[in-house]
Write a protein that holds these residues in place. Sequence first.
Motif, short mmCIF file in Angstrom:
data_model
loop_
_atom_site.label_atom_id
_atom_site.label_comp_id
_atom_site.label_asym_id
_atom_site.label_seq_id
_atom_site.Cartn_x
_atom_site.Cartn_y
_atom_site.Cartn_z
N SER A 1 39.32 30.38 39.88
CA SER A 1 38.51 31.97 39.58
C SER A 1 38.68 33.08 40.84
O SER A 1 37.91 33.71 40.57
CB SER A 1 36.88 31.46 39.55
N TYR A 2 39.63 32.62 41.55
CA TYR A 2 39.77 33.35 42.76
C TYR A 2 41.06 34.52 42.38
O TYR A 2 42.10 33.90 41.89
CB TYR A 2 40.11 32.83 44.02
N PRO A 3 41.11 35.68 42.82
CA PRO A 3 40.26 36.77 43.39
C PRO A 3 39.10 36.88 42.42
O PRO A 3 38.87 36.62 41.36
CB PRO A 3 41.06 37.88 43.30
N LEU A 4 37.88 37.36 43.22
CA LEU A 4 36.54 37.46 42.50
C LEU A 4 36.31 38.89 41.90
O LEU A 4 36.61 39.80 42.83
CB LEU A 4 35.55 37.08 43.47
N THR A 5 35.59 39.01 40.87
CA THR A 5 35.01 40.10 40.26
C THR A 5 33.88 40.52 41.15
O THR A 5 33.39 39.74 41.93
CB THR A 5 34.61 40.23 38.93
N LEU A 6 33.35 41.67 41.15
CA LEU A 6 32.04 42.04 41.89
C LEU A 6 30.95 41.29 41.26
O LEU A 6 29.95 40.85 42.40
CB LEU A 6 31.73 43.63 41.67
N PHE B 1 38.71 41.14 43.93
CA PHE B 1 38.53 41.48 45.53
C PHE B 1 39.03 40.04 45.91
O PHE B 1 38.88 39.01 45.51
CB PHE B 1 37.23 41.71 45.96
N ARG B 2 39.88 40.37 47.03
CA ARG B 2 40.34 38.91 47.92
C ARG B 2 40.09 39.33 49.26
O ARG B 2 39.83 40.76 49.80
CB ARG B 2 41.97 38.99 47.58
N ILE C 1 41.89 44.67 44.24
CA ILE C 1 43.24 44.67 43.62
C ILE C 1 42.95 44.59 41.88
O ILE C 1 41.99 44.51 41.53
CB ILE C 1 43.95 43.15 43.62
N GLN C 2 43.90 44.90 41.18
CA GLN C 2 43.76 44.92 39.67
C GLN C 2 44.01 43.70 39.21
O GLN C 2 44.58 42.87 39.51
CB GLN C 2 45.20 45.65 39.14
N GLY C 3 42.80 43.31 38.31
CA GLY C 3 42.59 42.38 37.67
C GLY C 3 43.30 42.11 36.38
O GLY C 3 44.15 43.07 36.11
#
Length: 233
Positions: free
Chosen positions: A46-51, A100-101, A91-93
């Motif tokens: 599930s990483y990187p994570l959304t806000l 975010f990372r 970063i762009q998901g």
Amino acid sequence: MNEHPPTDSDDAQAEPEAQKTLPPLHPHQRRVLGVLVEKAKTTPDSYPLTLNAIMTGCNQKSNRDPVMQLDADDVQIALDGLRALEAATEIQGGGRVNKFRHHAYDWLGVRGAHAAVMIELMLRGPQTLGEIRSRASRMEKLADLQMTTQVVNELIAKKLVVPLGRPGRGQQFAHTLYQPDEMQRLDVASAAAPLPPQPSAPAAAPAPAADTDALQQQIDELKARVEKLESRL
């Protein structure tokens, strides 16, 4: 050819930078950075994570001390601060939502077990060596208390961790990313902490049964002599 975005494994393979003096972080920034590292290690899919995922991780009741109730604005402000410090990146998901990372390994200048200990201290506050070992092992295995002590001592040498209170059983350790007023409160609290209970002196061991029997025999013999003398008189 477009370069692929950096991954968490890229961070782990990067050469460590020279140790630098780190600025204190706001409690929300520490929580957000800790969540980013924790989730990258424990739920990498599930990483990187959304806000929203960061906000959920910040407010969860397990593995957190103190428990917080951050809203989206709190998390975004904390992320903006971490981005300014180059400790995190947006970063762009894969969809419409950006993610975010973290860059905690480079920013802190530690990796592996050392990073795991730092993150646990950021997520749960001051802890004993035993607590650090059991909790940090969720991210990086700490074989025993001796290894944990070595890691903590190396973090102390890097000025990333500081011991609180008196040495000995029950002593706690804290990271050094607290703001000055927070660290002052920790120092006062640790100085006021009562001494751990001291073991009481062992009770005198009872006389061996053989010695007791011999003493009783001597008493009986003395009584017999007294009775014989009395009869003569």
